[in-house]
Design an enzyme around this catalytic site. Sequence first.
Site, PDB file in Angstrom:
ATOM      1  CG  HIS A   1       3.164  26.091 -22.921  1.00 62.94           C
ATOM      2  ND1 HIS A   1       3.164  24.722 -23.078  1.00 62.94           N
ATOM      3  CD2 HIS A   1       4.251  26.561 -23.577  1.00 62.94           C
ATOM      4  CE1 HIS A   1       4.205  24.381 -23.823  1.00 62.94           C
ATOM      5  NE2 HIS A   1       4.892  25.478 -24.131  1.00 62.94           N
TER       6      HIS A   1
ATOM      7  CD  GLU B   1      -0.654  -6.099  -1.446  1.00 68.28           C
ATOM      8  OE1 GLU B   1      -0.187  -5.153  -0.778  1.00 68.28           O
ATOM      9  OE2 GLU B   1      -1.741  -6.641  -1.183  1.00 68.28           O
TER      10      GLU B   1
ATOM     11  N   GLY C   1       0.859  -1.196   0.000  1.00 64.81           N
ATOM     12  CA  GLY C   1       0.000   0.000   0.000  1.00 64.81           C
ATOM     13  C   GLY C   1       0.886   1.234   0.000  1.00 64.81           C
TER      14      GLY C   1
END
Length: 479
Positions: free
Chosen positions: A458, A220, A199
């Site tokens: 931008h 996991e 996690g």
Amino acid sequence: MAKTTKSDNPAKTTGDPTVNSAGPFDVIVIGAGPGGYVCAIRCAQLGMKVACVEREAQLGGTCLRVGCIPSKALLTASEHYHQATSELAAFGVTCGKVSLDLKTMMAHKDKVVSDNTAGVSFLFKKNKVTHLAGTGKITAPGTVDVNGKAYKAKHIVIATGSDSADVAGVKVDEKTIVSSTGALALTKVPKTMAVIGGGYIGLEMASIWSRLGAVVTVIEFAERILPGLDKELATTAARAFKKQKIAFKVGHKVTKAKRGTVTIEPVAGGKALELAAEVILVAVGRRPHTAGLGLETVGVKTDSHGFIVTDARFASTVEGIYAIGDVTTGPMLAHKAEEEGVALAECLAGQVAEVDHDIIPAVVYTEPEIAAVGQTEQALQEAGVAYKVGKFPFSANGRARASRQIDGFAKILADEKTDQILGVHIVGAHAGTMIAEAALAMAFAATAQDIALTCHAHPTLNEALKEAALAVAGHPLHI
Ligand code: FAD
């Protein structure tokens, strides 16, 4: 108002002793984490007489002492080290021999923690919140015992947070078998590290220690890391972590751990495997902290996982007692706790306030960062909701290329008919900062077109979000 003295108040009051310290109070908050301290401050701002009980010497809870803040201090520091050793040369910056001074890195982390926790003490004084130093226990509705002295209040708020969950057969000693607290305070870089749990806490700790030189394996139980997040995010992130040499054993469970070794087995059955691990980190989630609070005595109900049961306005099953943050259901995140603290304070002041639990962003502060808000594709599919997808890769974003941070993408999920944004998922540099735009858009029930029509500066990474919104309508400009 009488000045509180030690003899008439066994709990140490460390707020402004000339104001509010004697009670009775309008509100007593138990726990000074981001849920509790924010609730106490907001109650005080709204004119209530407030006390906040905290058993630890430093205010700020898990988040400030042993959670969000120290982990981000080490994530940033370790990322600088990684940049200096591995990335800067590509920008034409040569550093010579780079060495690690772990003691100074830890001192940086400790200073950030003490400055932040001291900041909460300052805010308590500024807002005239009485700090009752000690362990709080509810002895009756309207009464909280702190170190043997009873304090009365109209409302009691439980904000006692959570503790690390255990793994059967793995005993944490905070030296070689550690929780996240121990992992944030190691005095040397282990050669090998096993992280039990893929996690966000496990992955952040894996990133820190792997950048500093440990060979890290993440174990996991589920078939993929970050099981609660959008699958595509997790897959892309896992690819990036593997490039960073973090190893994964998904679909595996730990059956035994002792100093230096962890034994794992495939969940689907198969041969057990022993992994050498100088340090073993247990990071399998957190469980609500309610022990010793007296909940049974007053009749406050908890659910089958131990979370305090509340209604939409945070009221428990006992009148005058409320609960917020990790100790209640929902994502165990500091900003969720804070939002609940503010909303509850406003409800107690007679205002109408709620938290929209569908729009709580979640961020994993690895590199690349992973951030999400709203529904995942998997959840929409399960619910049978028809949706459109717009996706834009950072490899086509000018700013990401200029920064050599081209891994990942931004993805928007929008309702097929109405175009309303249902979920946003980003994996890439600064995803955690970018997700705020998505959360704001969702809070105003924006459509993907609303983002597409908004002028974005931008060159910024957020242009990837605008392009993903354009992609929802089928006409991105830069891919
Ligand atoms: P807590 O912060 O746990 O505070 C509860 C407080 O109550 C504690 O100070 C405790 O001492 C006190 N207390 C308990 N019982 C009593 C009692 N009887 N009397 C007096 N005091 C008591 N979340 C994020 O959003 N972002 C992150 O990046 C993030 N990173 C994390 C990293 C780690 C390593 C960990 C462990 C957690 C992280 N979290 C993160 C989760 C976050 O820390 C929690 O969600 C948040 O702290 C919950 O706030 P809370 O106020 O509910 O409880």
